[in-house]
Each structure stands twice: as C-alpha cells, then as structure tokens.
Design a protein around this motif. Structure first.
Motif, PDB file in Angstrom:
ATOM      1  N   MET A  90       0.859  -1.169   0.000  1.00  8.18           N
ATOM      2  CA  MET A  90       0.000   0.000   0.000  1.00  8.18           C
ATOM      3  C   MET A  90       0.902   1.228   0.000  1.00  8.18           C
ATOM      4  O   MET A  90       1.866   1.294   0.746  1.00  8.18           O
ATOM      5  N   ASN A  91       0.569   2.193  -0.859  1.00 12.13           N
ATOM      6  CA  ASN A  91       1.416   3.382  -0.883  1.00 12.13           C
ATOM      7  C   ASN A  91       1.160   4.246   0.348  1.00 12.13           C
ATOM      8  O   ASN A  91       0.163   4.095   1.051  1.00 12.13           O
ATOM      9  N   ILE A  92       2.076   5.155   0.603  1.00  9.79           N
ATOM     10  CA  ILE A  92       2.011   5.899   1.854  1.00  9.79           C
ATOM     11  C   ILE A  92       0.863   6.907   1.895  1.00  9.79           C
ATOM     12  O   ILE A  92       0.373   7.225   2.974  1.00  9.79           O
ATOM     13  N   GLN A  93       0.399   7.374   0.739  1.00  4.19           N
ATOM     14  CA  GLN A  93      -0.761   8.269   0.754  1.00  4.19           C
ATOM     15  C   GLN A  93      -2.005   7.510   1.223  1.00  4.19           C
ATOM     16  O   GLN A  93      -2.794   8.040   2.006  1.00  4.19           O
ATOM     17  N   ASP A  94      -2.170   6.293   0.739  1.00  2.00           N
ATOM     18  CA  ASP A  94      -3.326   5.489   1.153  1.00  2.00           C
ATOM     19  C   ASP A  94      -3.228   5.098   2.632  1.00  2.00           C
ATOM     20  O   ASP A  94      -4.229   5.106   3.349  1.00  2.00           O
ATOM     21  N   LYS A  95      -2.012   4.781   3.092  1.00  2.00           N
ATOM     22  CA  LYS A  95      -1.827   4.503   4.517  1.00  2.00           C
ATOM     23  C   LYS A  95      -2.230   5.724   5.338  1.00  2.00           C
ATOM     24  O   LYS A  95      -2.885   5.603   6.374  1.00  2.00           O
ATOM     25  N   SER A  96      -1.841   6.888   4.870  1.00  2.00           N
ATOM     26  CA  SER A  96      -2.177   8.111   5.585  1.00  2.00           C
ATOM     27  C   SER A  96      -3.687   8.329   5.621  1.00  2.00           C
ATOM     28  O   SER A  96      -4.241   8.725   6.656  1.00  2.00           O
ATOM     29  N   ARG A  97      -4.374   8.060   4.502  1.00  2.00           N
ATOM     30  CA  ARG A  97      -5.841   8.191   4.487  1.00  2.00           C
ATOM     31  C   ARG A  97      -6.483   7.265   5.524  1.00  2.00           C
ATOM     32  O   ARG A  97      -7.405   7.659   6.232  1.00  2.00           O
ATOM     33  N   LEU A  98      -5.993   6.031   5.584  1.00  2.00           N
ATOM     34  CA  LEU A  98      -6.546   5.087   6.555  1.00  2.00           C
ATOM     35  C   LEU A  98      -6.280   5.554   7.981  1.00  2.00           C
ATOM     36  O   LEU A  98      -7.153   5.478   8.841  1.00  2.00           O
ATOM     37  N   ARG A  99      -5.083   6.045   8.222  1.00  2.00           N
ATOM     38  CA  ARG A  99      -4.743   6.482   9.577  1.00  2.00           C
ATOM     39  C   ARG A  99      -5.528   7.724   9.980  1.00  2.00           C
ATOM     40  O   ARG A  99      -5.958   7.849  11.121  1.00  2.00           O
ATOM     41  N   LYS A 100      -5.714   8.655   9.052  1.00  2.00           N
ATOM     42  CA  LYS A 100      -6.456   9.876   9.368  1.00  2.00           C
ATOM     43  C   LYS A 100      -7.936   9.585   9.625  1.00  2.00           C
ATOM     44  O   LYS A 100      -8.617  10.396  10.247  1.00  2.00           O
ATOM     45  N   ASN A 101      -8.416   8.455   9.133  1.00  2.75           N
ATOM     46  CA  ASN A 101      -9.833   8.087   9.309  1.00  2.75           C
ATOM     47  C   ASN A 101     -10.010   6.873  10.213  1.00  2.75           C
ATOM     48  O   ASN A 101     -11.095   6.290  10.263  1.00  2.75           O
ATOM     49  N   ARG A 102      -8.963   6.507  10.916  1.00  2.00           N
ATOM     50  CA  ARG A 102      -8.979   5.274  11.703  1.00  2.00           C
ATOM     51  C   ARG A 102     -10.141   5.219  12.697  1.00  2.00           C
ATOM     52  O   ARG A 102     -10.834   4.210  12.810  1.00  2.00           O
ATOM     53  N   CYS A 103     -10.365   6.297  13.437  1.00  2.00           N
ATOM     54  CA  CYS A 103     -11.458   6.290  14.442  1.00  2.00           C
ATOM     55  C   CYS A 103     -12.807   6.066  13.772  1.00  2.00           C
ATOM     56  O   CYS A 103     -13.644   5.320  14.295  1.00  2.00           O
ATOM     57  N   ASN A 104     -13.024   6.687  12.623  1.00  2.00           N
ATOM     58  CA  ASN A 104     -14.287   6.485  11.904  1.00  2.00           C
ATOM     59  C   ASN A 104     -14.406   5.060  11.366  1.00  2.00           C
ATOM     60  O   ASN A 104     -15.479   4.466  11.388  1.00  2.00           O
ATOM     61  N   LEU A 105     -13.299   4.514  10.866  1.00  2.00           N
ATOM     62  CA  LEU A 105     -13.310   3.168  10.291  1.00  2.00           C
ATOM     63  C   LEU A 105     -13.526   2.088  11.346  1.00  2.00           C
ATOM     64  O   LEU A 105     -13.915   0.973  11.022  1.00  2.00           O
ATOM     65  N   MET A 106     -13.298   2.445  12.613  1.00  2.00           N
ATOM     66  CA  MET A 106     -13.509   1.470  13.690  1.00  2.00           C
ATOM     67  C   MET A 106     -14.990   1.117  13.842  1.00  2.00           C
ATOM     68  O   MET A 106     -15.328   0.140  14.506  1.00  2.00           O
ATOM     69  N   ALA A 107     -15.878   1.883  13.206  1.00  2.00           N
ATOM     70  CA  ALA A 107     -17.315   1.581  13.252  1.00  2.00           C
ATOM     71  C   ALA A 107     -17.686   0.402  12.358  1.00  2.00           C
ATOM     72  O   ALA A 107     -18.801  -0.125  12.443  1.00  2.00           O
ATOM     73  N   ILE A 108     -16.776  -0.025  11.487  1.00  2.00           N
ATOM     74  CA  ILE A 108     -17.044  -1.157  10.593  1.00  2.00           C
ATOM     75  C   ILE A 108     -17.022  -2.450  11.396  1.00  2.00           C
ATOM     76  O   ILE A 108     -16.147  -2.649  12.248  1.00  2.00           O
ATOM     77  N   ASP A 109     -17.962  -3.323  11.125  1.00  2.00           N
ATOM     78  CA  ASP A 109     -17.991  -4.643  11.758  1.00  2.00           C
ATOM     79  C   ASP A 109     -17.126  -5.578  10.914  1.00  2.00           C
ATOM     80  O   ASP A 109     -17.516  -5.949   9.800  1.00  2.00           O
ATOM     81  N   PRO A 110     -15.951  -5.959  11.398  1.00  2.00           N
ATOM     82  CA  PRO A 110     -15.058  -6.805  10.595  1.00  2.00           C
ATOM     83  C   PRO A 110     -15.649  -8.167  10.258  1.00  2.00           C
ATOM     84  O   PRO A 110     -15.339  -8.740   9.215  1.00  2.00           O
ATOM     85  N   ASP A 111     -16.531  -8.667  11.129  1.00  2.00           N
ATOM     86  CA  ASP A 111     -17.176  -9.957  10.840  1.00  2.00           C
ATOM     87  C   ASP A 111     -18.093  -9.847   9.626  1.00  2.00           C
ATOM     88  O   ASP A 111     -18.303 -10.821   8.911  1.00  2.00           O
ATOM     89  N   GLN A 112     -18.625  -8.658   9.389  1.00  2.00           N
ATOM     90  CA  GLN A 112     -19.527  -8.447   8.262  1.00  2.00           C
ATOM     91  C   GLN A 112     -18.763  -8.398   6.935  1.00  2.00           C
ATOM     92  O   GLN A 112     -19.279  -8.841   5.912  1.00  2.00           O
ATOM     93  N   ILE A 113     -17.547  -7.885   6.939  1.00  2.00           N
ATOM     94  CA  ILE A 113     -16.805  -7.715   5.679  1.00  2.00           C
ATOM     95  C   ILE A 113     -15.729  -8.773   5.443  1.00  2.00           C
ATOM     96  O   ILE A 113     -15.100  -8.784   4.385  1.00  2.00           O
ATOM     97  N   LYS A 114     -15.528  -9.678   6.398  1.00  2.00           N
ATOM     98  CA  LYS A 114     -14.394 -10.598   6.306  1.00  2.00           C
ATOM     99  C   LYS A 114     -14.413 -11.468   5.047  1.00  2.00           C
ATOM    100  O   LYS A 114     -13.376 -11.662   4.423  1.00  2.00           O
ATOM    101  N   HIS A 115     -15.561 -11.960   4.648  1.00  2.00           N
ATOM    102  CA  HIS A 115     -15.612 -12.825   3.465  1.00  2.00           C
ATOM    103  C   HIS A 115     -15.310 -12.039   2.187  1.00  2.00           C
ATOM    104  O   HIS A 115     -14.709 -12.568   1.249  1.00  2.00           O
TER     105      HIS A 115
END
Length: 140
Positions: free
Chosen positions: A1-26
């Motif tokens: 993953m390029n560093i810009q995309d890593k940065s996007r994920l990190r800047k939105n990490r708290c919001n992304l924590m609302a995702i249910d990983p069991d729902q998207i795992k498959h």
C-alpha cells in the motif's frame, strides 16, 4: 500500500472502527487481501469488534499496492459504510504530512538522486541518455 493510502486510513482510523469486521471478512478474502486462515487468526485474537477492526486496519497497511482499492471495493458493497468512503475520498494527503515520522513522498520509492543527462545529436536525430533510460529523437 502506498504511503498516501496509509495516511488516508490512519487519518480516518477512528471512523473506520465503526465497521464490523465480521460483516466484511468474506469480502476481504474474496478480494484476496487476506486468506481465510489469516482472517480467522486476526479476528479470533481480539476480544471486541473494535479491537478486531483495529488489527485488520493495521495488517492491511502491510498488504500490496492494491490493498487500499480492494478495501474501497469491499466497502462499496455495504451501503451503511458509504459515508466512510466519502470521508476517505475527501481526506487530503499532502507532501507535508508525515508517516512514521518522515514526510510523505509521492511513492514509497526513495527520492531521486542527482541525474545527469547527455544529449547528442545532429540535424536529423538526437539521443537523450539518463541513468535509467535512453530516448532517441528522429527528425522526419
């Protein structure tokens, strides 16, 4: 993953924590971001959905160059997560942002060193040579 995309994920990490990983795992397995065994190991090692999602995001940063686009593709399949995609897309990443204490570059590649270019030619053609390529220009 390029560093810009890593940065996007990190800047939105708290919001992304609302995702249910069991729902998207498959879907993550289908996109070949994780094997079934990796997904089971990752999800079974954490007690809560937020902890599991945090581990998943951390592991995803170490995946290949297509990991971010594959993750986006997975989220597109879940309408409740559309607002998260919108936030990811609106996240500005600039060269002055830092990742792990270092300024972001356009790619993970090290910055270019001094480059020398030699141009040789006559009235009908020229050859431009650099450290990684040669270009021949022909006048017709």
């Amino acid at each position: 993953m390029n560093i810009q995309d890593k940065s996007r994920l990190r800047k939105n990490r708290c919001n992304l924590m609302a995702i249910d990983p069991d729902q998207i795992k498959h879907h993550l397995i289908q996109e070949e971001l994780f094997t079934p065994q990796q997904m089971d190991d990752l999800l079974l090692s954490q007690p809560t959905p937020k902890d599991r999602m945090g581990s998943l995001l951390t592991e995803m940063e170490e995946k290949g160059p297509n990991a971010y686009s594959a993750f986006r593709k997975v989220l597109l399949q879940f309408p409740p997560y559309k607002h998260l995609l919108d936030e990811l897309d609106r996240t500005l990443v600039t060269a002055t942002d830092e990742m792990d204490g270092a300024p972001l570059n356009q790619t993970d590649e090290p910055p270019a060193k001094n480059v020398s270019i030699l141009i040789r030619g006559n009235d009908s053609s020229a050859v431009v040579s650099g450290s990684h390529s040669t270009i021949t220009i022909v006048k017709r």
